[in-house]
Design a protein around this motif. Structure first.
Motif, PDB file in Angstrom:
ATOM      1  N   GLY A  77       0.841  -1.189   0.000  1.00 40.28           N
ATOM      2  CA  GLY A  77       0.000   0.000   0.000  1.00 40.28           C
ATOM      3  C   GLY A  77       0.879   1.243   0.000  1.00 40.28           C
ATOM      4  O   GLY A  77       2.094   1.162   0.202  1.00 40.28           O
ATOM      5  N   PRO A  78       0.289   2.417  -0.197  1.00 39.09           N
ATOM      6  CA  PRO A  78       1.080   3.649  -0.267  1.00 39.09           C
ATOM      7  C   PRO A  78       1.668   4.042   1.095  1.00 39.09           C
ATOM      8  O   PRO A  78       1.228   3.574   2.137  1.00 39.09           O
ATOM      9  CB  PRO A  78       0.059   4.692  -0.740  1.00 39.09           C
ATOM     10  CG  PRO A  78      -1.254   4.153  -0.302  1.00 39.09           C
ATOM     11  CD  PRO A  78      -1.136   2.660  -0.372  1.00 39.09           C
ATOM     12  N   TYR A 137      -2.456   3.350  -7.803  1.00 44.39           N
ATOM     13  CA  TYR A 137      -3.743   3.230  -7.120  1.00 44.39           C
ATOM     14  C   TYR A 137      -4.761   2.504  -7.977  1.00 44.39           C
ATOM     15  O   TYR A 137      -4.690   2.523  -9.204  1.00 44.39           O
ATOM     16  CB  TYR A 137      -4.278   4.620  -6.761  1.00 44.39           C
ATOM     17  CG  TYR A 137      -3.526   5.289  -5.650  1.00 44.39           C
ATOM     18  CD1 TYR A 137      -3.864   5.066  -4.321  1.00 44.39           C
ATOM     19  CD2 TYR A 137      -2.468   6.143  -5.918  1.00 44.39           C
ATOM     20  CE1 TYR A 137      -3.171   5.663  -3.293  1.00 44.39           C
ATOM     21  CE2 TYR A 137      -1.770   6.748  -4.890  1.00 44.39           C
ATOM     22  CZ  TYR A 137      -2.124   6.506  -3.583  1.00 44.39           C
ATOM     23  OH  TYR A 137      -1.441   7.095  -2.566  1.00 44.39           O
ATOM     24  N   SER A 138      -5.750   1.885  -7.312  1.00 43.86           N
ATOM     25  CA  SER A 138      -6.844   1.227  -8.027  1.00 43.86           C
ATOM     26  C   SER A 138      -7.736   2.293  -8.660  1.00 43.86           C
ATOM     27  O   SER A 138      -7.745   3.454  -8.251  1.00 43.86           O
ATOM     28  CB  SER A 138      -7.660   0.366  -7.061  1.00 43.86           C
ATOM     29  OG  SER A 138      -8.290   1.182  -6.083  1.00 43.86           O
ATOM     30  N   ALA A 139      -8.495   1.880  -9.655  1.00 46.04           N
ATOM     31  CA  ALA A 139      -9.408   2.807 -10.334  1.00 46.04           C
ATOM     32  C   ALA A 139     -10.439   3.376  -9.362  1.00 46.04           C
ATOM     33  O   ALA A 139     -10.872   4.517  -9.502  1.00 46.04           O
ATOM     34  CB  ALA A 139     -10.100   2.098 -11.486  1.00 46.04           C
ATOM     35  N   ALA A 140     -10.824   2.572  -8.357  1.00 42.57           N
ATOM     36  CA  ALA A 140     -11.810   3.041  -7.377  1.00 42.57           C
ATOM     37  C   ALA A 140     -11.294   4.251  -6.609  1.00 42.57           C
ATOM     38  O   ALA A 140     -12.033   5.200  -6.366  1.00 42.57           O
ATOM     39  CB  ALA A 140     -12.156   1.910  -6.409  1.00 42.57           C
ATOM     40  N   LEU A 141     -10.023   4.238  -6.220  1.00 48.65           N
ATOM     41  CA  LEU A 141      -9.468   5.388  -5.498  1.00 48.65           C
ATOM     42  C   LEU A 141      -9.113   6.524  -6.443  1.00 48.65           C
ATOM     43  O   LEU A 141      -9.228   7.689  -6.066  1.00 48.65           O
ATOM     44  CB  LEU A 141      -8.244   4.974  -4.679  1.00 48.65           C
ATOM     45  CG  LEU A 141      -8.555   4.563  -3.261  1.00 48.65           C
ATOM     46  CD1 LEU A 141      -7.298   4.174  -2.512  1.00 48.65           C
ATOM     47  CD2 LEU A 141      -9.289   5.629  -2.498  1.00 48.65           C
ATOM     48  N   LYS A 142      -8.694   6.198  -7.645  1.00 41.79           N
ATOM     49  CA  LYS A 142      -8.406   7.266  -8.615  1.00 41.79           C
ATOM     50  C   LYS A 142      -9.675   8.062  -8.901  1.00 41.79           C
ATOM     51  O   LYS A 142      -9.620   9.254  -9.168  1.00 41.79           O
ATOM     52  CB  LYS A 142      -7.841   6.682  -9.906  1.00 41.79           C
ATOM     53  CG  LYS A 142      -6.406   6.216  -9.773  1.00 41.79           C
ATOM     54  CD  LYS A 142      -5.925   5.624 -11.087  1.00 41.79           C
ATOM     55  CE  LYS A 142      -4.509   5.086 -10.953  1.00 41.79           C
ATOM     56  NZ  LYS A 142      -4.050   4.415 -12.178  1.00 41.79           N
TER      57      LYS A 142
END
Length: 184
Positions: A97-98, A116-121
């Motif tokens: 993770g970040p 990052y995943s598309a959901a967080l982007k």
């Protein structure tokens, strides 16, 4: 023993087996099991509503109220479970993770060197403020459906506040905690 006696014994054995097979076939025809149209049993349960109507979920305590009594030390202990995937030290970089150093008030999905995943982007227009962190730590999959983070969340609101206070302390310039207005 002569062959005639062996033939009588084998004939009796074969005859017995034939009778058993015939009885099995006949009993299957007589006592054929009925297969239900729908498997299982119907269990009827009375649904009664409470006298005052449907029970209401308890209201969540505002994060400002929780942060007033939060402890960064307790938050550091709770956040130890996060160390498997995240770094908390400045310049340590991302793991699975970040990096979480200086995360409070940082734009969402903005840590350098992390994919990052598309959901967080999709949430990248916001910032990791206290309220957003509270929602994220409650249940990441509810905050950003489809996120790659498999962490279930922290259900205890006091522990969440402690972790948020700890994350705020991981900064050269911590963000001042919000004032508790006392309103619920």
């Amino acid at each position: 023993m002569n062959s005639f006696e062996i033939n009588k014994i084998l004939g009796a054995l074969l005859g017995t087996l034939l009778v058993l097979v015939a009885v099995h076939i006949a009993s299957g025809a007589i006592f054929e099991p009925q297969t239900p149209a729908k498997p299982g049993y119907v269990i009827e349960v009375k649904s009664e509503e409470p006298a005052g109507g449907a029970a209401k979920a308890p209201a969540e305590t505002p994060i400002a109220t929780l942060l007033a009594s939060a402890s960064a030390d307790r938050g550091a202990n709770v956040a130890k479970q996060c160390e498997a995937c995240h770094n908390f030290k400045e310049g340590a970089g991302a793991k699975i993770g970040p990096d979480l150093y200086n995360v409070v008030d940082r734009p969402i999905a903005s840590a350098q060197g992390f994919n990052y995943s598309a959901a967080l982007k999709g949430k990248a227009s916001g910032k990791w403020d206290f309220d957003t962190l509270n929602k994220w730590l409650t249940k990441p999959s509810a905050f950003a459906p489809g996120t790659a983070m498999t962490f279930a969340g922290i259900s205890n609101e006091k522990q969440r506040a402690d972790v948020i206070d700890y994350l705020d302390s991981l900064s050269p310039n911590p963000v001042p905690l919000p004032k508790d207005t006392g309103a619920k």
